[in-house]
Motif scaffolding. Sequence first.
Motif, short mmCIF file in Angstrom:
data_model
loop_
_atom_site.label_atom_id
_atom_site.label_comp_id
_atom_site.label_asym_id
_atom_site.label_seq_id
_atom_site.Cartn_x
_atom_site.Cartn_y
_atom_site.Cartn_z
N LEU A 39 -2.19 -12.91 8.84
CA LEU A 39 -2.73 -13.01 7.48
C LEU A 39 -2.71 -11.66 6.79
CD1 LEU A 39 -5.86 -15.36 7.66
CD2 LEU A 39 -3.75 -15.74 6.39
N LEU A 40 -3.21 -10.65 7.51
CA LEU A 40 -3.24 -9.30 6.95
C LEU A 40 -1.83 -8.77 6.73
CD1 LEU A 40 -4.94 -6.89 6.07
CD2 LEU A 40 -5.07 -6.18 8.48
N ALA A 41 -0.94 -9.02 7.68
CA ALA A 41 0.44 -8.56 7.54
C ALA A 41 1.12 -9.21 6.33
CB ALA A 41 1.23 -8.86 8.81
N GLY A 42 0.92 -10.52 6.17
CA GLY A 42 1.51 -11.21 5.03
C GLY A 42 1.00 -10.65 3.71
N PHE A 43 -0.30 -10.37 3.64
CA PHE A 43 -0.88 -9.78 2.43
C PHE A 43 -0.32 -8.39 2.17
CE2 PHE A 43 -4.16 -6.85 0.83
CZ PHE A 43 -4.32 -7.36 -0.46
N LEU A 44 -0.25 -7.56 3.22
CA LEU A 44 0.21 -6.18 3.06
C LEU A 44 1.68 -6.12 2.66
CD1 LEU A 44 -1.55 -4.53 6.14
CD2 LEU A 44 -2.11 -4.16 3.73
N VAL A 45 2.51 -6.96 3.28
CA VAL A 45 3.94 -6.98 2.95
C VAL A 45 4.14 -7.45 1.52
CG1 VAL A 45 6.12 -8.16 3.42
CG2 VAL A 45 4.76 -7.25 5.31
N GLY A 46 3.41 -8.49 1.12
CA GLY A 46 3.52 -8.98 -0.25
C GLY A 46 3.10 -7.97 -1.28
N ARG A 47 2.12 -7.12 -0.93
CA ARG A 47 1.60 -6.14 -1.90
C ARG A 47 2.33 -4.80 -1.84
NH1 ARG A 47 -4.31 -3.59 -1.24
NH2 ARG A 47 -3.08 -2.39 0.28
N ASP A 48 2.59 -4.29 -0.62
CA ASP A 48 3.07 -2.92 -0.48
C ASP A 48 4.42 -2.78 0.23
OD1 ASP A 48 0.69 -1.90 -1.66
OD2 ASP A 48 -0.34 -2.11 0.27
#
Length: 392
Positions: free
Chosen positions: A343-352
């Motif tokens: 979940l965190l990886a998906g959010f971080l990749v999508g944002r940064d």
Amino acid sequence: MTDNKVNNRILLIAFLAALAESLPAPFYPRIFKDTFGIIDPAYTGAYLCILRLTFILSYPLWAWVSKKTDIFRLLCLTQLTAGMTSIYCGLTKDLTEFYACSILMVLFKSSYLLMYPYLISKSENKTSTVAKLGILVQLSMIVSAIASAFIIDKISIQYLFIIIGLFDFIQMAISLRLIGIKKSFQLQSHSESMAFDQIKLLWICMITFLFYLSSTLIRPFYTEFIIDRYAPVANYAWSAVLFIIPSLSALFLLPLAGRSTIIKNTTFICGVILIISIVLLLQAYVNSLISEIIFRSLYGISIFLIFVHLDISFFETTSGKDSAKAYSLMHITQNIAYMTAPLLAGFLVGRDGYTAPFEMASICAMLSLPVVLMLHFKYSKKHLTILDPKIS
């Protein structure tokens, strides 16, 4: 049947289970893209999160059921059901059906974790057994990454799940041979003394959470990261090779992992933590495949030492009939990390972008350092603990 034969068959089941779990791991983004036309990284993260949540909720159920029946009789039933649902995942083209079958597959697959506390609790040399299990897990990741890359490029991506189902059927056949074996060890396990330091176990769980989160954060999008960074030189085969380099490196550490005085040394472990944190950042920002290989190798060696350290710490903190109960807590901790990471990886990749998971993984590793030091100073003079280098 001799103890060695029993142990070897249990280790084979563990290897096949880890192999099946690892087979689709590097390529979930491509599975959703090629099969269902979904490219949103957050969707992949949410899917993996749901599977891990299923794992967390289902293992305590199997631990309770195992008290009522023979453990290998139970495994035969769960492995049969897991195999059938895995094969259906490989056949369906409907996203809803794929989701439902994936959840059922993981629900029944979680039962194989019952073997770990059972195997280690009756082992005379826990350090050696933990190291063997660690090596088998690393070997499974190597074989699965190579096999999955070949299957995706040469056959069809959904054949991965059909092969996973076949592994479940092989495990079931081995479990059939082991039915009734558990009874010969029950008296021994119940006669062992109780050693259950709950506060210490909670601190170990905290370190475990940070490192499992750190190591899992970079996995869901690593192959995509390599292809994006090194295209057109790197393809899926290249990315699979880089994905398994940490596991290849760990295979050379079995002799060292058996030397408990090294693994238990606090200064040594703190140095390993610093290496992990630095190497994670270097992996994110190098622009050379040679450098990437070197840093992946250092990372693999370091993270394997940490995981062996944590496993030995856990199984020396608990013993006897309490090990299964305590392992449930450790299992929940690991899977909360596994659930949070995608979940965190998906959010971080999508944002940064693709480098963000590496940065967060480095921070998580560093956060464990003060906890390790606190645990050492609190327990090394009062208890026989894995953080005391004098204990072998």
